[in-house]
Write an enzyme that holds these catalytic residues in place. Sequence first.
Site, PDB file in Angstrom:
ATOM      1  N   CYS A  65      57.670  25.564  28.603  1.00 37.54           N
ATOM      2  CA  CYS A  65      57.463  25.566  30.544  1.00 37.54           C
ATOM      3  C   CYS A  65      58.200  24.407  30.791  1.00 37.54           C
ATOM      4  CB  CYS A  65      56.236  25.522  30.756  1.00 37.54           C
ATOM      5  SG  CYS A  65      55.426  26.664  30.668  1.00 37.54           S
ATOM      6  N   CYS A  68      62.035  24.744  30.745  1.00 40.52           N
ATOM      7  CA  CYS A  68      62.824  25.411  31.539  1.00 40.52           C
ATOM      8  C   CYS A  68      62.692  25.480  33.124  1.00 40.52           C
ATOM      9  CB  CYS A  68      62.966  26.691  31.815  1.00 40.52           C
ATOM     10  SG  CYS A  68      63.435  27.774  30.199  1.00 40.52           S
ATOM     11  N   CYS A 166      34.540  46.169  51.253  1.00 41.58           N
ATOM     12  CA  CYS A 166      34.213  44.585  51.012  1.00 41.58           C
ATOM     13  C   CYS A 166      34.168  44.142  52.796  1.00 41.58           C
ATOM     14  CB  CYS A 166      35.844  44.627  50.579  1.00 41.58           C
ATOM     15  SG  CYS A 166      36.758  44.718  49.286  1.00 41.58           S
ATOM     16  N   HIS A 170      32.154  40.640  54.122  1.00 43.91           N
ATOM     17  CA  HIS A 170      32.791  39.856  54.311  1.00 43.91           C
ATOM     18  C   HIS A 170      33.566  39.822  55.950  1.00 43.91           C
ATOM     19  CE1 HIS A 170      32.411  38.105  50.449  1.00 43.91           C
ATOM     20  NE2 HIS A 170      33.045  39.550  50.169  1.00 43.91           N
ATOM     21  N   ARG A 207      36.339  37.158  40.158  1.00 48.52           N
ATOM     22  CA  ARG A 207      35.503  36.737  41.660  1.00 48.52           C
ATOM     23  C   ARG A 207      35.164  38.392  41.888  1.00 48.52           C
ATOM     24  NH1 ARG A 207      31.221  35.265  44.258  1.00 48.52           N
ATOM     25  NH2 ARG A 207      31.017  37.539  43.811  1.00 48.52           N
ATOM     26  N   CYS A 211      32.035  41.443  42.720  1.00 46.47           N
ATOM     27  CA  CYS A 211      31.644  41.472  43.893  1.00 46.47           C
ATOM     28  C   CYS A 211      31.312  43.201  43.533  1.00 46.47           C
ATOM     29  CB  CYS A 211      31.749  41.015  45.250  1.00 46.47           C
ATOM     30  SG  CYS A 211      32.034  39.676  45.628  1.00 46.47           S
TER      31      CYS A 211
END
Lengths: 250, 150
Positions: A65, A68, A166, A170, A207, A211
């Site tokens: 990596c 470049c 969600c 949240h 994660r 949920c």
Amino acid sequence: MKRIALALFACCSIASADERRSGLLDMRPEAQAMQRDDSMNPGMLWVLDGEALWGRKPTPAAQSCADCHGDAAASMRGVAARYPAFDQASGSAIDLAGRIIQCREAHQAGPPLARESKELLALSSFVAHQSRGLPIAPPEDTGMRAVRALGQRIYNTRMGQLDLSCAQCHDDHAGRRLAGSSIPQAHPTGYPIYRLEWQGVGSLQRRLRGCMVGVRAEPFAYGSSEFIAIEAYLMERARGMALETPAIRP
Amino acid sequence: MKAARFLASLLLAMAIPAMAAAQTLQVTGDAVMQSLTGSAGDPARGRAIITDRQKGFCLLCHSGPFNEEPLQGNLAPSLEGAGSRWNEGQLRLRLMDNKRVNAESIMPAYHRIEGLNRVGATWRDRPILTAAEIEDVLAFLMGLKAEKAP
């Protein structure tokens, strides 16, 4: 109380009327201290691994990596703050992990990097860490606008056997207690995170799978357009908030 | 009536999709008067279902008189006194499908399988609680009486 805590944290970007708060502030003081002290933060081990991988050739013939991209502190600064981004070549959105996978494939011809592999999490942590403290700044292009709209739709749609969106947790109930857990506002400021429950580092998509499984929904696949869309929407929602990688979470 | 109930439990037992099970819900006003099993539930089993994190998981959202459970939610009212606020039929409907009473509610429908989105393979085509479990929980809730005012 909430306001005071927010004001202390607001150094980096947030206007005083801003009610948004990082999940960092929903944690016990000891966990917050662990995140803030690099010598105690276990996520830093992944960052250090990533730094070593950055300079190493995956095969003798390949370039590293660093060959470049040079010094990551310069070349990768701010990159994580503007992902997911629109990938002109494929005509779709790509997340940071996906971009690293692509670089390995296209530019290093090395062994493919699997989602959630230790190597990919280490590289992602190292790259995202170069943006720590910088405000989240999603790109404005039209391609991303459609992706974010899809993400917002998914975010607001009830799912799973528990039939919850969600947003119902949240947005509508952030700060309340779901059994023993305080419900955070779901800002993607710290990823990849070191999660105490995992005793290891994981991606935002891991994660989100948690949920989804929690409401007994069929999770989207890693790297799927749906997960990238949710991620893009969450980043827009957190626009201007500071990145924390590597964050600690409960 | 009896045949319908028999059919209902048969269908649920075989986990047959949805429409069929929904048609058997006998709602009178805001209540389901008939026991889903034809008999009364067991309050001790009902209490265990309420506190079980895999079965009822009621304490994700509710609190109540469960002193051995330190981690109780605060997304919903306490279950204390539920048996005084509602009669048995009303509670049965609220357990089976609270969204019939309040479409915006976050409380899951514990005995409905249609109209859901992306349910995980493990959970598909079966209700969260069986008919017998609904009756058990109900039997426990009916015993949660509010203390009389002095």
